[in-house]
Write an enzyme that holds these catalytic residues in place. Structure first.
Site, PDB file in Angstrom:
ATOM      1  CB  CYS A  27      18.532 -35.020 144.769  1.00  0.00           C
ATOM      2  SG  CYS A  27      17.728 -35.990 143.491  1.00  0.00           S
ATOM      3  CD  GLU A  51      21.108 -36.194 142.276  1.00  0.00           C
ATOM      4  OE1 GLU A  51      20.339 -36.905 141.599  1.00  0.00           O
ATOM      5  OE2 GLU A  51      21.309 -35.006 142.004  1.00  0.00           O
ATOM      6  CG  HIS A  99      15.903 -37.078 140.360  1.00  0.00           C
ATOM      7  ND1 HIS A  99      15.892 -35.733 140.626  1.00  0.00           N
ATOM      8  CD2 HIS A  99      14.866 -37.289 139.507  1.00  0.00           C
ATOM      9  CE1 HIS A  99      14.897 -35.161 139.972  1.00  0.00           C
ATOM     10  NE2 HIS A  99      14.258 -36.081 139.293  1.00  0.00           N
ATOM     11  CB  CYS A 153      16.492 -31.286 141.941  1.00  0.00           C
ATOM     12  SG  CYS A 153      15.915 -32.866 142.575  1.00  0.00           S
TER      13      CYS A 153
HETATM   14  O1  LIG Z   1      19.136 -33.667 140.672  1.00  0.00           O
HETATM   15  C1  LIG Z   1      18.701 -34.199 139.658  1.00  0.00           C
HETATM   16  C2  LIG Z   1      17.919 -33.537 138.725  1.00  0.00           C
HETATM   17  C3  LIG Z   1      17.423 -34.217 137.646  1.00  0.00           C
HETATM   18  N1  LIG Z   1      17.678 -35.523 137.448  1.00  0.00           N
HETATM   19  C4  LIG Z   1      17.148 -36.232 136.263  1.00  0.00           C
HETATM   20  C5  LIG Z   1      15.671 -36.369 136.233  1.00  0.00           C
HETATM   21  C6  LIG Z   1      15.354 -36.442 134.761  1.00  0.00           C
HETATM   22  O2  LIG Z   1      15.494 -37.780 134.339  1.00  0.00           O
HETATM   23  C7  LIG Z   1      16.454 -35.603 134.127  1.00  0.00           C
HETATM   24  C8  LIG Z   1      15.983 -34.194 133.771  1.00  0.00           C
HETATM   25  O3  LIG Z   1      15.247 -34.266 132.586  1.00  0.00           O
HETATM   26  P1  LIG Z   1      14.937 -32.905 131.750  1.00  0.00           P
HETATM   27  O4  LIG Z   1      14.192 -33.374 130.549  1.00  0.00           O
HETATM   28  O5  LIG Z   1      16.272 -32.294 131.403  1.00  0.00           O
HETATM   29  O6  LIG Z   1      14.159 -32.013 132.662  1.00  0.00           O
HETATM   30  O7  LIG Z   1      17.471 -35.497 135.084  1.00  0.00           O
HETATM   31  C9  LIG Z   1      18.488 -36.195 138.340  1.00  0.00           C
HETATM   32  O8  LIG Z   1      18.762 -37.409 138.169  1.00  0.00           O
HETATM   33  N2  LIG Z   1      18.979 -35.514 139.419  1.00  0.00           N
END
Ligand SMILES: O=c1ccn([C@H]2C[C@H](O)[C@@H](COP(=O)(O)O)O2)c(=O)[nH]1
Length: 378
Positions: free
Chosen positions: A122, A95, A93, A119
């Site tokens: 993170c 972060e 991610h 999330c």
């Molecule tokens: O806090 C966060 C949450 C998600 N991400 C990234 C991880 C994935 O590459 C995308 C989410 O993909 P979806 O297909 O929309 O579920 O976002 C993040 O970097 N940081």
């Protein structure tokens, strides 16, 4: 020049010029969104930018596969029945990458700007790193705040005293890259016992791209781009855009200049714009001291970027600058150990800088992104 007229001109241009001036929040949220443009995730591109309490960028990141895990051999889609075939198993991610990309020993008291609310995974990393403030633009899943993972993050932030606030810049930011012809071309005659510098009037239209970078990156970069990645930008575009973004913090139309120093592993290690010394209050300084020539007080973008560095050494770094460095900045660049200058426009008298760069083995090249870059906060 008589004093009164110069004061008038200066004050006038300051006011007119501040239309484009951006706040720290705008600047760092825009940097996070700019970083997101490097993500190859076909659905959600996320960017993050960590900033120290004295407004230095100390880490940046975007969601991507782990370093050296070539994107083509890893899935970019989801598969709820087969974890090995699901991008979520592998993607780091934004972060996480920003925290691990940092050049700073400690992230205590830092702020993380993120395009998306972090999330729960993170959130843990943010808290454990010592970051005390989170500024996010939106929630994932159509801004559904009450999703479990968002709730978990909120609970952890709250109990760890990490402040969390949402911030969305009021308008999109467009970075336009002026192109100019090189006024003269520098040639070194290698046959001469002493280096002879010949200035010709031949004008060539730049940009000259970094061949090594392109050759090695084309293979991996082009193959994995897909429909959703029209916005994807090269490292050169990203860092030149960052320099132009920094220029938007300048209050001086001399013109506004921005600089961004990058380590060999593509980490931002210093940024700056032109302005009077930090401790001299911008707004009263001119009038208070009835300045005759503001230029005597202005610290150039390159100087600020070098002195703002969050890395012990700038050896082998590249400096991206909106304008070709003047002779004073050339000295600072050379002495700092920077090995390459990438500039966008070259309008001023820069012969002395070029002569010093050549003699010191500092490469310079032009890079002008092919089109303007718009940062859209959505
Ligand atoms: O806090 C966060 C949450 C998600 N991400 C990234 C991880 C994935 O590459 C995308 C989410 O993909 P979806 O297909 O929309 O579920 O976002 C993040 O970097 N940081």
């Amino acid at each position: 020049m008589d004093n009164n007229s110069s004061i008038e001109i200066e004050t006038k241009s300051l006011n007119e010029n501040q239309k484009d001036y951006i706040s720290w929040d705008d600047l760092f949220m825009a940097t996070a969104f700019l970083m997101a443009k490097r993500s190859r995730d076909p659905v959600t591109q996320v960017g993050a930018c960590i900033v120290s309490s004295d407004h230095k960028i100390v880490g940046t990141g975007y969601n991507e596969m782990p370093t050296r895990c070539c994107d083509d051999s890893f899935p970019l889609g989801k598969d709820k029945f087969d974890k090995l075939n699901d991008k979520r198993t592998y993607i780091c991610h934004a972060e996480l990458n920003a925290v691990l990309n940092t050049n700073s020993i400690s992230l205590q008291k830092c702020i993380i700007y993120v395009s998306l609310f972090p999330c729960n995974e993170c959130a843990k990393i943010i808290i454990q790193s010592g970051i005390k403030n989170v500024v996010y633009c939106k929630y994932k899943n159509n801004n559904r705040r009450h999703k479990n993972e968002n709730m978990a993050s909120e609970i952890m932030f709250m109990t760890s005293n990490v402040n969390c606030r949402s911030y969305t810049p009021k308008q999109n930011i467009t970075l336009e890259f002026k192109t100019t012809r090189e006024p003269e071309k520098l040639q070194i005659n290698a046959d001469e016992s002493e280096t002879q510098i010949v200035l010709t009037n031949e004008t060539t239209l730049e940009p000259v791209y970094d061949i090594i970078y392109n050759i090695s990156s084309i293979e991996t970069e082009t193959k994995s781009l897909n429909e959703n990645q029209k916005d994807y930008i090269s490292w050169d575009d990203l860092f030149m855009a960052t320099a132009f973004l920094m220029a938007k913090r300048s209050k001086y139309h001399l013109p506004e200049v921005g600089a961004c120093i990058v380590s060999p592993d593509n980490k931002i290690v210093g940024t700056g714009c032109n302005g009077i010394p930090t401790t001299c209050s911008d707004d009263n300084f001119h009038e208070h001291y009835k300045l005759i020539d503001t230029r005597m007080y202005i610290c150039h973008a390159e100087m600020n970027a070098v002195l703002n560095k969050n890395s012990i050494s700038l050896q082998k770094c590249i400096i991206y600058v909106s304008h070709f460095p003047c002779n004073e900045c050339a000295k600072i660049i050379i002495q700092s150990g920077i090995k390459e200058v990438v500039y966008c426009t070259n309008e001023d008298e820069t012969e002395a800088s070029k002569k010093m760069f050549k003699a010191s083995g500092v490469d310079f090249r032009n890079h002008t992104p092919n089109q303007k870059i718009t940062i859209t906060f959505r």
